[in-house]
Write an enzyme that holds these catalytic residues in place. Structure first.
Site, PDB file in Angstrom:
ATOM      1  N   TYR A 141       1.007  -1.278   0.184  1.00  0.00           N
ATOM      2  CA  TYR A 141      -0.223  -0.101   0.079  1.00  0.00           C
ATOM      3  C   TYR A 141       0.905   1.156   0.087  1.00  0.00           C
ATOM      4  O   TYR A 141       0.538   2.122  -0.890  1.00  0.00           O
ATOM      5  CB  TYR A 141      -0.890  -0.067   1.336  1.00  0.00           C
ATOM      6  CG  TYR A 141      -1.683   1.133   1.485  1.00  0.00           C
ATOM      7  CD1 TYR A 141      -2.743   1.317   0.661  1.00  0.00           C
ATOM      8  CD2 TYR A 141      -1.584   1.922   2.486  1.00  0.00           C
ATOM      9  CE1 TYR A 141      -3.355   2.798   0.647  1.00  0.00           C
ATOM     10  CE2 TYR A 141      -2.164   2.937   2.895  1.00  0.00           C
ATOM     11  CZ  TYR A 141      -3.461   3.422   1.913  1.00  0.00           C
ATOM     12  OH  TYR A 141      -4.317   4.462   2.273  1.00  0.00           O
TER      13      TYR A 141
HETATM   14  N1  LIG Z   1      -8.313   4.134   5.717  1.00  0.00           N
HETATM   15  C1  LIG Z   1      -7.330   5.183   5.968  1.00  0.00           C
HETATM   16  O1  LIG Z   1      -7.207   4.963   7.328  1.00  0.00           O
HETATM   17  C2  LIG Z   1      -6.716   5.940   5.094  1.00  0.00           C
HETATM   18  C3  LIG Z   1      -5.801   6.718   5.533  1.00  0.00           C
HETATM   19  C4  LIG Z   1      -5.348   7.519   4.632  1.00  0.00           C
HETATM   20  C5  LIG Z   1      -5.742   7.618   3.146  1.00  0.00           C
HETATM   21  N2  LIG Z   1      -6.655   6.617   2.880  1.00  0.00           N
HETATM   22  C6  LIG Z   1      -7.039   6.777   1.570  1.00  0.00           C
HETATM   23  O2  LIG Z   1      -8.131   7.497   1.232  1.00  0.00           O
HETATM   24  C7  LIG Z   1      -8.667   7.052  -0.042  1.00  0.00           C
HETATM   25  C8  LIG Z   1     -10.196   7.140   0.242  1.00  0.00           C
HETATM   26  O3  LIG Z   1     -10.778   6.490   1.471  1.00  0.00           O
HETATM   27  P1  LIG Z   1     -11.959   5.879   1.740  1.00  0.00           P
HETATM   28  O4  LIG Z   1     -12.115   5.504   3.039  1.00  0.00           O
HETATM   29  O5  LIG Z   1     -12.801   7.023   1.115  1.00  0.00           O
HETATM   30  O6  LIG Z   1     -11.996   4.740   0.634  1.00  0.00           O
HETATM   31  P2  LIG Z   1     -13.237   3.691   0.115  1.00  0.00           P
HETATM   32  O7  LIG Z   1     -14.463   4.112   1.030  1.00  0.00           O
HETATM   33  O8  LIG Z   1     -12.549   2.303   0.393  1.00  0.00           O
HETATM   34  O9  LIG Z   1     -13.469   3.993  -1.275  1.00  0.00           O
HETATM   35  C9  LIG Z   1     -12.698   3.632  -2.179  1.00  0.00           C
HETATM   36  C10 LIG Z   1     -13.437   3.695  -3.603  1.00  0.00           C
HETATM   37  O10 LIG Z   1     -12.479   3.187  -4.750  1.00  0.00           O
HETATM   38  C11 LIG Z   1     -13.397   2.285  -5.540  1.00  0.00           C
HETATM   39  N3  LIG Z   1     -12.659   1.591  -6.315  1.00  0.00           N
HETATM   40  C12 LIG Z   1     -11.934   0.349  -5.981  1.00  0.00           C
HETATM   41  N4  LIG Z   1     -11.508  -0.125  -7.393  1.00  0.00           N
HETATM   42  C13 LIG Z   1     -11.854   0.413  -8.214  1.00  0.00           C
HETATM   43  C14 LIG Z   1     -11.826   0.418  -9.656  1.00  0.00           C
HETATM   44  N5  LIG Z   1     -11.275  -0.577 -10.115  1.00  0.00           N
HETATM   45  N6  LIG Z   1     -12.468   1.081 -10.463  1.00  0.00           N
HETATM   46  C15 LIG Z   1     -13.257   2.200  -9.900  1.00  0.00           C
HETATM   47  N7  LIG Z   1     -13.370   2.214  -8.503  1.00  0.00           N
HETATM   48  C16 LIG Z   1     -12.677   1.682  -7.500  1.00  0.00           C
HETATM   49  C17 LIG Z   1     -14.085   1.490  -4.362  1.00  0.00           C
HETATM   50  O11 LIG Z   1     -15.250   0.838  -5.298  1.00  0.00           O
HETATM   51  P3  LIG Z   1     -15.888  -0.465  -4.856  1.00  0.00           P
HETATM   52  O12 LIG Z   1     -16.943  -0.258  -4.083  1.00  0.00           O
HETATM   53  O13 LIG Z   1     -16.361  -0.922  -6.182  1.00  0.00           O
HETATM   54  O14 LIG Z   1     -14.876  -1.369  -4.430  1.00  0.00           O
HETATM   55  C18 LIG Z   1     -14.454   2.779  -3.570  1.00  0.00           C
HETATM   56  O15 LIG Z   1     -15.875   3.309  -3.792  1.00  0.00           O
HETATM   57  C19 LIG Z   1      -8.148   5.791  -0.491  1.00  0.00           C
HETATM   58  O16 LIG Z   1      -7.257   6.197  -1.304  1.00  0.00           O
HETATM   59  C20 LIG Z   1      -7.221   5.383   0.789  1.00  0.00           C
HETATM   60  O17 LIG Z   1      -6.159   4.748   0.668  1.00  0.00           O
HETATM   61  C21 LIG Z   1      -7.309   5.891   3.832  1.00  0.00           C
END
Ligand SMILES: NC(=O)c1ccc[n+]([C@@H]2O[C@H](COP(=O)([O-])OP(=O)(O)OC[C@H]3O[C@@H](n4cnc5c(N)ncnc54)[C@H](OP(=O)(O)O)[C@@H]3O)[C@@H](O)[C@H]2O)c1
Length: 220
Positions: free
Chosen positions: A131
């Protein structure tokens, strides 16, 4: 403003879509699962089906035609393995940036993560290492492009309500958490402030109101 959001059904994306619709901007969320279109529309955005692990840059450039900005808010998400960290967190960001260049959309806000920009610490798990490696590579790709990019690295995300108060600065910011709702507010404010281009900003909860934090990062 017309904004295209990659990962349009993500938790941050849905919050951002509501904010953009509320202030009169037009957003389109790219989703891979058509069943999510209703949620995206309910958030006030248009829904466009596009699997970012299958589409070409030329395909995506067509979808970006006429947009003013791109937000990369997609991610492979919890439960995914190392391969999808590469195919989504890195390659889908590269695809969106490539498409933005082709479509002439200069403004690009990338949601990265704190921890990116350095090699994964020795002893971290394989998936976490993949990641961080993917996010670092996506950042490096974007920095090398002739786009008005801003890289936003949030700390650990929570689903707590927005506080409106943050810590936003160039790295290193001490580790911390931040509600997704505040991340969405920061992205909306970054879109309004092109003077934040060409900056990498780390974000956690803090004491500074969002507008003031953004103003203090705008380069003269
Ligand atoms: N979790 C943490 O603590 C954390 C911390 C810092 C940064 N982040 C980053 O913040 C960002 C957003 O976070 P979040 O919580 O809003 O994420 P999330 O709810 O997991 O949303 C990610 C989205 O990306 C979509 N996606 C995945 N594969 C795809 C594809 N092939 N084509 C189109 N869409 C696709 C997913 O759709 P599906 O429903 O189809 O899978 C989902 O809607 C991410 O990049 C994450 O890495 C996370």
């Amino acid at each position: 403003m017309r904004v295209v959001i990659a990962g349009g059904h993500g938790k941050i994306a849905l919050l951002l879509e509501r904010l953009l619709a509320g202030r009169g901007d037009q957003a389109a969320g790219l989703i891979r699962n058509p069943a999510q279109a209703g949620d995206v529309r309910q958030a006030g955005a248009g829904a466009v089906v596009c699997d970012l692990e299958a589409a070409s840059a030329a395909d995506v450039a067509v979808l970006l035609s006429g947009a003013d900005a791109v937000v990369f808010a997609a991610g492979a998400g919890p439960g995914s393995g190392a391969a999808r960290k590469d195919s989504v967190d890195r390659a889908a960001s590269v695809l969106m940036a490539d498409a933005a260049g082709r479509a002439g959309v200069r403004r690009f806000v990338q949601v990265s993560s704190m921890g990116a920009g350095q090699p994964p610490r020795p002893g971290t798990g394989e998936v976490w290492a993949a990641y961080i490696t993917a996010k670092t590579a996506a950042e490096a790709d974007l920095r090398a492009r002739d786009l008005d990019w801003t890289i936003l690295r949030p700390g650990g995300l929570t689903d707590a309500p927005a506080t409106g108060r943050i810590r936003l600065a160039a790295p290193p910011v001490p580790a911390g958490t931040v509600p997704r709702a505040d991340v969405a507010a920061v992205i909306a404010a970054l879109l309004d402030n092109p003077g934040t281009r060409h900056q990498t900003l780390e974000l956690t909860g803090g004491d500074t109101p969002v507008a003031a934090a953004i103003t203090s990062t705008v380069r003269a």
